[in-house]
Scaffold this active site. Structure first.
Site, PDB file in Angstrom:
ATOM      1  N   ASP A  10      -3.807  27.749 -29.961  1.00  0.00           N
ATOM      2  CA  ASP A  10      -5.029  28.286 -29.363  1.00  0.00           C
ATOM      3  C   ASP A  10      -5.904  28.804 -30.506  1.00  0.00           C
ATOM      4  OD1 ASP A  10      -6.799  29.534 -27.380  1.00  0.00           O
ATOM      5  OD2 ASP A  10      -5.892  31.411 -28.042  1.00  0.00           O
ATOM      6  N   ALA A  12      -9.046  31.867 -30.348  1.00  0.00           N
ATOM      7  CA  ALA A  12      -9.251  33.323 -30.329  1.00  0.00           C
ATOM      8  C   ALA A  12      -8.009  34.057 -29.830  1.00  0.00           C
ATOM      9  CB  ALA A  12     -10.449  33.674 -29.459  1.00  0.00           C
ATOM     10  N   ALA A  43     -12.103  41.974 -17.565  1.00  0.00           N
ATOM     11  CA  ALA A  43     -12.702  40.918 -18.380  1.00  0.00           C
ATOM     12  C   ALA A  43     -11.644  40.123 -19.130  1.00  0.00           C
ATOM     13  CB  ALA A  43     -13.696  41.522 -19.370  1.00  0.00           C
ATOM     14  N   MET A  47      -8.307  35.453 -19.457  1.00  0.00           N
ATOM     15  CA  MET A  47      -8.610  34.905 -20.776  1.00  0.00           C
ATOM     16  C   MET A  47      -7.820  33.622 -21.042  1.00  0.00           C
ATOM     17  SD  MET A  47     -10.850  35.833 -22.981  1.00  0.00           S
ATOM     18  CE  MET A  47     -11.033  37.608 -22.906  1.00  0.00           C
ATOM     19  N   LYS A  51     -14.724  28.979 -19.538  1.00  0.00           N
ATOM     20  CA  LYS A  51     -15.454  30.215 -19.290  1.00  0.00           C
ATOM     21  C   LYS A  51     -16.061  30.312 -17.891  1.00  0.00           C
ATOM     22  CE  LYS A  51     -13.976  31.399 -23.154  1.00  0.00           C
ATOM     23  NZ  LYS A  51     -12.605  31.939 -23.083  1.00  0.00           N
ATOM     24  N   HIS A  54     -13.274  31.307 -15.832  1.00  0.00           N
ATOM     25  CA  HIS A  54     -12.996  32.712 -16.114  1.00  0.00           C
ATOM     26  C   HIS A  54     -13.892  33.615 -15.246  1.00  0.00           C
ATOM     27  CE1 HIS A  54     -11.880  35.806 -19.396  1.00  0.00           C
ATOM     28  NE2 HIS A  54     -12.557  36.473 -18.471  1.00  0.00           N
ATOM     29  N   ARG A 159      -7.566  24.850 -19.190  1.00  0.00           N
ATOM     30  CA  ARG A 159      -6.287  25.429 -18.798  1.00  0.00           C
ATOM     31  C   ARG A 159      -6.344  25.952 -17.364  1.00  0.00           C
ATOM     32  NH1 ARG A 159      -7.073  28.761 -24.187  1.00  0.00           N
ATOM     33  NH2 ARG A 159      -6.261  27.275 -25.711  1.00  0.00           N
ATOM     34  N   ASP A 185      -1.938  32.981 -26.791  1.00  0.00           N
ATOM     35  CA  ASP A 185      -1.894  34.437 -26.636  1.00  0.00           C
ATOM     36  C   ASP A 185      -2.252  34.911 -25.234  1.00  0.00           C
ATOM     37  OD1 ASP A 185      -4.714  33.694 -27.146  1.00  0.00           O
ATOM     38  OD2 ASP A 185      -5.047  35.862 -27.141  1.00  0.00           O
TER      39      ASP A 185
END
Length: 271
Positions: A10, A12, A43, A47, A51, A54, A159, A185
């Protein structure tokens, strides 16, 4: 000989942007502009997703959904997601260049596994436009995987769909999912790896799951409890393995190679 052929990272929170802070602020500001206050935890929770997905996941959270209905007198609609994303994207694009520093140990780890002949791929929840900024900044600081794939290349199926991993495998000519390690992560990273049939690995230090900045982490007098809490979260998501730090990856790869000798595969073992 059956050995690991490639690692798919991944971005970030895994290889750059300690704590995965770039998107958090942008999401919070986008919702604030729409008249709905969200917390850092809200928020962060989705993750790793594309987006827009998200944003949709945030709006389906019970408290956020109630706040949205209080503000607008109705539940959210698809056009609200588009409007929020239109607020979010420029905020993120304007700050991404500040969040491209490789995490501690990443450059050395990549050099070590490349030295063993492994290929380095990557997946992300960012779009191509976002990745143009991230990859340029990371390259200038010494980190450049052999390839990267965003949801733009998979029909916006990010994802937990496994397609970005499969596209990496195709590009890097990796022969089988069980000879691939995915490192991430977030819960979405772990699910992506599991659904692709690869070894799915969580990394604690610097992760969005942990949610601490580098300074906050380094100032902890006792790091063990927060690392253990993060490790348990990844195991609960189904991770095959959890690393305290990315520097442990070369040793894990050797361990997995030994598991192959015993006939083990990702779908029949957790350790």
């Amino acid at each position: 000989m059956n050995t690991i052929e490639g690692v798919i990272f991944d971005w970030a929170g895994t290889t750059v942007d300690f704590g995965c802070f770039a998107p958090v602020s942008a999401f919070m500001k986008a919702f604030q502009a729409a008249g709905v206050e969200v917390t850092v935890a809200e928020a962060r929770a989705p993750m790793g997703l594309l987006k827009k997905d998200h944003i949709r996941a945030m709006l389906t959270m019970p408290r956020v959904g109630r706040e949205w209905e209080k503000q607008y007198g109705r539940s959210f609609q698809e056009e609200d997601i588009e409007a929020l994303y239109a607020q979010f994207e420029p905020l993120l694009l304007g700050s991404l260049a500040e969040f491209t520093e490789p995490l501690p140990g990443v450059l050395q780890t990549v050099d070590a596994i490349r030295g063993k002949g492994l290929k380095i791929g990557s997946t992300t929840g960012y779009t191509d436009n976002m990745m143009a900024i991230v990859t340029q900044g990371a390259k200038a600081k010494g980190y450049e995987p052999d390839c990267w794939v965003s949801p733009d290349a998979t029909g916006c199926c990010g994802r937990p769909y496994p397609y970005m991993i499969f596209r990496n495998m195709e590009t890097l000519k990796l022969s089988a999912p069980w000879r691939v390690v995915k490192v991430g992560d977030t819960a979405a990273d772990i699910q992506e790896g599991l659904q692709a049939g690869v070894w799915s690995v969580g990394v604690c230090t610097g992760s969005s799951q942990m949610g601490l900045s580098r300074r906050e982490f380094e100032l902890l007098s006792d790091k063990a409890p927060v690392i253990e809490q993060t490790r348990q979260a990844f195991l609960n998501y189904g991770a095959h393995f959890v690393l305290e730090a990315v520097s442990e990856l070369p040793a894990l790869i050797e361990h997995i190679n030994r598991l192959f000798t015993a006939g083990k595969r990702p779908y029949d073992t957790h350790d």
